[in-house]
Scaffold this motif. Structure first.
Motif, mmCIF file in Angstrom:
data_model
loop_
_atom_site.group_PDB
_atom_site.id
_atom_site.type_symbol
_atom_site.label_atom_id
_atom_site.label_comp_id
_atom_site.label_asym_id
_atom_site.label_seq_id
_atom_site.Cartn_x
_atom_site.Cartn_y
_atom_site.Cartn_z
ATOM 1 N N MET C 150 0.748 -1.223 0.041
ATOM 2 C CA MET C 150 -0.212 0.207 0.043
ATOM 3 C C MET C 150 0.770 1.156 -0.124
ATOM 4 O O MET C 150 2.006 1.427 0.569
ATOM 5 C CB MET C 150 -0.819 0.072 1.215
ATOM 6 C CG MET C 150 -1.836 -1.277 1.488
ATOM 7 S SD MET C 150 -2.876 -1.137 2.782
ATOM 8 C CE MET C 150 -1.795 -1.257 3.998
ATOM 9 N N ALA C 151 0.408 2.249 -0.940
ATOM 10 C CA ALA C 151 1.194 3.324 -0.739
ATOM 11 C C ALA C 151 0.223 4.515 -0.666
ATOM 12 O O ALA C 151 -0.909 4.427 -1.041
ATOM 13 C CB ALA C 151 1.745 3.876 -2.111
ATOM 14 N N CYS C 152 0.480 5.311 0.534
ATOM 15 C CA CYS C 152 -0.505 6.609 0.920
ATOM 16 C C CYS C 152 0.312 7.900 0.897
ATOM 17 O O CYS C 152 1.020 8.126 1.780
ATOM 18 C CB CYS C 152 -0.910 6.403 2.267
ATOM 19 S SG CYS C 152 -1.668 7.636 3.117
ATOM 20 N N ARG C 153 0.296 8.492 -0.213
ATOM 21 C CA ARG C 153 1.076 9.630 -0.475
ATOM 22 C C ARG C 153 0.621 11.004 -0.810
ATOM 23 O O ARG C 153 -0.131 11.086 -1.981
ATOM 24 C CB ARG C 153 2.351 9.270 -1.740
ATOM 25 C CG ARG C 153 2.838 7.970 -1.331
ATOM 26 C CD ARG C 153 4.060 7.882 -2.240
ATOM 27 N NE ARG C 153 4.768 6.381 -2.041
ATOM 28 C CZ ARG C 153 5.709 5.883 -2.881
ATOM 29 N NH1 ARG C 153 5.888 6.675 -4.096
ATOM 30 N NH2 ARG C 153 6.429 4.968 -2.410
ATOM 31 N N ALA C 154 0.433 11.876 0.147
ATOM 32 C CA ALA C 154 -0.187 13.145 -0.166
ATOM 33 C C ALA C 154 0.583 13.897 -0.822
ATOM 34 O O ALA C 154 1.851 13.992 -0.744
ATOM 35 C CB ALA C 154 -0.520 13.766 1.462
ATOM 36 N N THR C 229 3.735 9.365 2.823
ATOM 37 C CA THR C 229 4.564 10.588 2.731
ATOM 38 C C THR C 229 3.497 11.818 2.713
ATOM 39 O O THR C 229 2.499 11.547 2.500
ATOM 40 C CB THR C 229 5.495 10.763 1.329
ATOM 41 O OG1 THR C 229 6.155 11.950 1.501
ATOM 42 C CG2 THR C 229 4.744 10.692 0.148
ATOM 43 N N ARG C 230 3.983 12.880 3.250
ATOM 44 C CA ARG C 230 3.064 13.962 3.494
ATOM 45 C C ARG C 230 3.037 14.697 1.943
ATOM 46 O O ARG C 230 2.518 15.817 1.940
ATOM 47 C CB ARG C 230 3.382 15.015 4.557
ATOM 48 C CG ARG C 230 3.162 14.357 5.735
ATOM 49 C CD ARG C 230 1.692 14.504 6.108
ATOM 50 N NE ARG C 230 1.385 14.226 7.549
ATOM 51 C CZ ARG C 230 0.034 14.044 7.981
ATOM 52 N NH1 ARG C 230 -0.662 14.158 7.353
ATOM 53 N NH2 ARG C 230 0.319 13.971 9.521
ATOM 54 N N ARG C 231 4.155 14.727 1.355
ATOM 55 C CA ARG C 231 4.554 15.774 0.239
ATOM 56 C C ARG C 231 5.043 14.744 -0.993
ATOM 57 O O ARG C 231 6.146 14.138 -0.760
ATOM 58 C CB ARG C 231 5.336 16.640 0.396
ATOM 59 C CG ARG C 231 5.717 17.731 -0.641
ATOM 60 C CD ARG C 231 6.996 17.174 -1.469
ATOM 61 N NE ARG C 231 8.269 17.504 -0.770
ATOM 62 C CZ ARG C 231 9.401 16.595 -0.304
ATOM 63 N NH1 ARG C 231 9.160 15.358 -0.692
ATOM 64 N NH2 ARG C 231 10.415 17.076 0.136
ATOM 65 N N THR C 232 4.467 14.540 -2.167
ATOM 66 C CA THR C 232 5.029 13.945 -3.401
ATOM 67 C C THR C 232 5.446 15.340 -4.197
ATOM 68 O O THR C 232 4.850 16.590 -3.899
ATOM 69 C CB THR C 232 4.295 13.069 -4.122
ATOM 70 O OG1 THR C 232 3.089 13.864 -4.810
ATOM 71 C CG2 THR C 232 3.722 11.943 -3.335
ATOM 72 N N ALA C 233 5.817 15.140 -5.430
ATOM 73 C CA ALA C 233 6.258 16.275 -6.069
ATOM 74 C C ALA C 233 5.427 15.695 -7.716
ATOM 75 O O ALA C 233 5.583 16.256 -8.562
ATOM 76 C CB ALA C 233 7.768 16.514 -6.778
ATOM 77 N N TYR C 234 4.604 14.773 -7.363
ATOM 78 C CA TYR C 234 3.855 14.387 -8.812
ATOM 79 C C TYR C 234 2.351 13.937 -8.421
ATOM 80 O O TYR C 234 1.952 13.170 -8.969
ATOM 81 C CB TYR C 234 4.689 13.216 -9.263
ATOM 82 C CG TYR C 234 4.597 11.888 -8.089
ATOM 83 C CD1 TYR C 234 5.591 11.680 -7.149
ATOM 84 C CD2 TYR C 234 3.486 10.881 -8.363
ATOM 85 C CE1 TYR C 234 5.466 10.902 -6.300
ATOM 86 C CE2 TYR C 234 3.630 9.826 -7.555
ATOM 87 C CZ TYR C 234 4.465 9.679 -6.245
ATOM 88 O OH TYR C 234 4.586 8.548 -5.621
#
Lengths: 334, 334, 334, 334
Positions: C150-154, C229-234
């Motif tokens: 699972m990925a949970c990336r805001a 993560t709280r911050r992706t760039a995508y």
């Protein structure tokens, strides 16, 4: 231990060298002789692949040669094909048999009664994805064909000298897809309509087009489309889809391997193959391999033969006529 | 004309034969000698690839051998590596150097002062997609690495006898990804936590796991994940993504070529490679090629060396300890 | 004609307004009352959606209110939930019940005997792709679950003030995936190991992490991974895959609609949703709709209840402990 | 506070009801009146959306009506359009203006001098992906258009009664793509060639086709293709690609959300939209919204007007002629 098929290669230019490498690496083949009007080139190629250089007459007269692969300039194909068949050799002849359909027909008529294995260079039938499309179609997975869509888009403009000798986009480029269409559907084209333009190379407008769109009606009722271009700005794009009464099978644009970049508001995947050759390269070997198995008496489906060569060419002639006359043209029988 | 690197191949089993074919086809290499404790097998393989069979002592003592490729059973690697390096040969050694990290360290310590080209068999660094990921990452396309996700999922269960000798999933399978992680990020793992279970092969539960999940902390701050399985029901699934401060690069699940079927309410694309070997096959050649260029003095980035071998193994040891003890484990320095 | 469920909405901030719009547009619901400690805001929201503003006491005491939706600040949830249940209202309570698991347990213990419909705000269960994954998994399409990823990336960092009040990444962000994991697999987490770091916002390092990786063991044997993560760039990246003994089901990264650009050596597709809200927005309505059907006595599968709230929170507590202590932590029973 | 545009809806059948729902939910619109020759249906629809039922004369004569949306049967469009424009109403008219191009031209000629806002129902211009394609094309991302490929494939056969009244596949189905082609390229079609067949419904062969392929030449030189079918076995497939001198932009087949299944040697993704309506549904609202903004005096690009209606129809006439006559047909000027 298996008997090797001893091949003479006639023509050692770009495509000749591709064949040389395949002949040299095929476990059932011995590349024995390389012939070229440029004898020095023949020598170099022969040496690189462990063969010897020699003349066409040696190739045709020697009992030590079982098969001939004709990859010389197009105007020489018809004569060489006739001579090789008469000499009893198995023949792999690059397409087309001749730029003149009439000349091609005459040769085929003369040699057809002679029973030697012959194949014509429609190597794209051996594209792995097209093969799987055909296999599933033949199993009936999508029912009866109704609508075929094909794109044949080269990435880089050829030199203008090449285009002058090519016979035009229909006879040189689209012809592969006329063959693929017949092979995939096991059906014949009866009518073709074409529109074309010289958009990428306006300087060829007097004698050729570089962009064209075609529509075709098939004998069993299906309708087909094809578009061609000599230059994309996004790589080599070859794709075919066959829509049938029960679904659609597609051999889609193929991207190369690579990393995918997720960034900002886009996802960038690796693009298509850079050029036609990097995409179709492996099909030459697969075609050769199928031909070698055929020579040995194995049942090989879909090996393109002389009649296939004539039929694809007849469609190309009709398409060319349609381009020039601005009307739908019926495809002549063979 | 270029000088050929004359290789002796030690070990001619499955992987040995893969190397034999690559050595035989590489234009800068001569496969001169094939050694195997099963001498008949060595003979067969030598004959097929135009080499001769011989003993390890011949390989090490002959001036006609420049390099040695060690592909024999794991317990023989350390001794052969040491002897070959002492004999002044260039050495391509299959991983691991030894199942015992201490034994591997001892050998590396002894031979490190001897300056001959050596590479350890982490061939997956040469996967085309991973290479492009690395290249773009190194250019700074996604900024600093923050989160790495890796999946290492084999499709078919190996025989239980293989598993008994393998050293376990961490030392045998996951180790490739420990190496990939270090290579891609140019960073070191400091802590590892692992959970595992024998879900596909309950009978191995006493000595190994077939499914495992790992998390790792890297020295420069990034966090990483890895999961491993010995058996999927959907082909070989190897993938890596690196999320950085400015985007994500992914080397994604790779499907084979083939036709796409649109039918009913689904779109079915060709699946993944059937097994690990069909996916990674070409990397053996690319690794060999990089090594040959290194031998010739070319600057080759990312060639896995002895220290890489030890470091990946140290992570595997820590992961194994974590699995067994149920706690996070610090990775030992080398 | 159907009877409308008359709702009072408590809390009219950002999420409260999302609920207000859904309550106003649901054909089976009447948004009757809007309450907020900021009464002016309640007035504005009430007017926009055709309701009236009022006090919590009005909501709880009036016979004209059938149900209460609690979307006020987290510290008020537990009391409001208890009062609303005691007042015999159906209750939709935003998660968490309380940041203190003990406090949440106490409330649940007190109100459990009272039989009114209650749901806790794990709206992501209602994501269309996750729903289909669950449906196929339940049908047995991939056999028994073995490995969940699972990925949970805001995509965008929240304000630091939000983070101070949030309870931390485990209790605020990862908790949705602890719930999804339980719901999808119908299994319970027994052990969790977590590593985290403050990579995007080093200034929060004293009290929270913004990047984390977790591994979990499930009661029935499966292993699971989660990264946050709280911050992706995508863009917003939420994905889940469940590998089972007979295949893998994946609810993959979702791109928005748009044009694909083929250019040079890349293919650029539309990126992911810009932020979490644009991805999950529709799930609030679907959750509300499921709750309304439940109130009316319909059999509704997978509606998250009080015990689900406690269980997800217990995993979050264990994960938080693991982060802090650097060891695996067993998840407490409820 | 904004002034609402008070709409009368004429026609409350399937599409009329779609418009009714959009009119009722648009914040800048009041759905005031619903008219239908089936007055009972008008009553029902009016009641559902908070309007009243009434006659067309009421709609046209009342000062309380600002705009008229014509969604009645095609043969009534021309008269209603003329009357509504003469009455000074803003008009959203479903396509076509009339099945007879001459009749449509006559009406347009008469009403063109009257300056009221009018739009014709080419709602597919408002597809989000097509919009992004257009936006990027207009920015010059792919240079000059050279080759356009379009597919317009409905999933389910309409009833034969519908086909009898539809004017045929060119005038009813393909016309949307003639409009999209003009709008995307900002160019005009000069020549069209078409082939068609009744493959899915042989019983319509006397008066229509259900499968067709078309090629077109554009004034500025580009070539275009279109294929149409009334029935796929894989959902609704609408796609457009524009290849330009510097790349290709594609609005590709759109799949619905859902889980992806990896199993055996295939990867199955969610299929395409089940039918045309589920794909294009949102474009009706977007078109309405653009029209409302236009009424209010906002600059709105790409709103389809009366001349657009005539031009698309002229291409359809030429295509129909080409189908029937088996020759290329020049598109008449308007």
């Amino acid at each position: 231990m298996q008997t090797l098929q001893r091949f003479a290669l006639i023509g050692s230019g770009f495509i000749g060298q591709v064949h040389a490498a395949n002949l040299a690496s095929h476990p059932g083949v011995e590349l024995a002789l390389v012939c070229d009007i440029d004898h020095a080139r023949a020598e170099t190629v022969a040496q690189r692949f462990g063969a010897v250089a020699g003349s066409v007459q040696q190739a045709l007269n020697s009992d030590a040669i079982d098969a001939v692969l004709i990859a010389s300039a197009t105007p020489t194909h018809a004569d060489l094909l006739e001579q090789a068949v008469r000499a009893g050799k198995a023949v792999y002849c690059e397409k087309p048999i001749d730029l003149s359909l009439q000349r091609a027909r005459d040769v085929v008529e003369k040699i057809s009664p002679i029973k030697v294995p012959v194949t014509v260079g429609f190597n794209r039938r051996f594209d792995l994805s097209h093969q799987q499309l055909k296999a599933q179609f033949k199993q009936g997975v999508i029912g009866k064909a109704e609508l075929i869509q094909m794109a044949c888009r080269a990435s880089e403009l050829p030199p203008i000298s090449y285009l002058h000798a090519s016979g035009g986009q229909m006879r040189d480029q689209a012809i592969h897809f006329f063959d693929l269409l017949r092979w995939l559907t096991e059906d014949e084209v009866v009518t073709v309509g074409a529109l074309g333009a010289a958009l990428a190379m306006p300087e060829i407008r007097e004698f050729d087009v570089d962009t064209s769109v075609l529509i075709m009606r098939m004998q069993q009722g299906a309708l087909a489309q094809l578009d061609n271009t000599r230059r994309t700005a996004y790589g080599y794009d070859e794709r075919i889809s066959v829509m049938g009464s029960a679904g659609m099978l597609a051999s889609e644009s193929q991207s190369t391997r690579g990393a995918t970049l997720y960034q900002g508001n886009g996802i960038t995947q690796p693009g298509l193959y850079a050029d036609w050759f990097s995409r179709v390269q492996t099909t030459y070997y697969s075609h050769l391999d199928a031909f070698v198995r055929h020579i040995k008496g194995e049942q090989v489906d879909g090996l393109p033969g002389l009649i296939d060569g004539l039929r694809a060419q007849a469609i190309a002639e009709a398409a060319q006529l349609s381009l020039v006359r601005g009307e739908f043209v019926a495809v002549e029988g063979i």
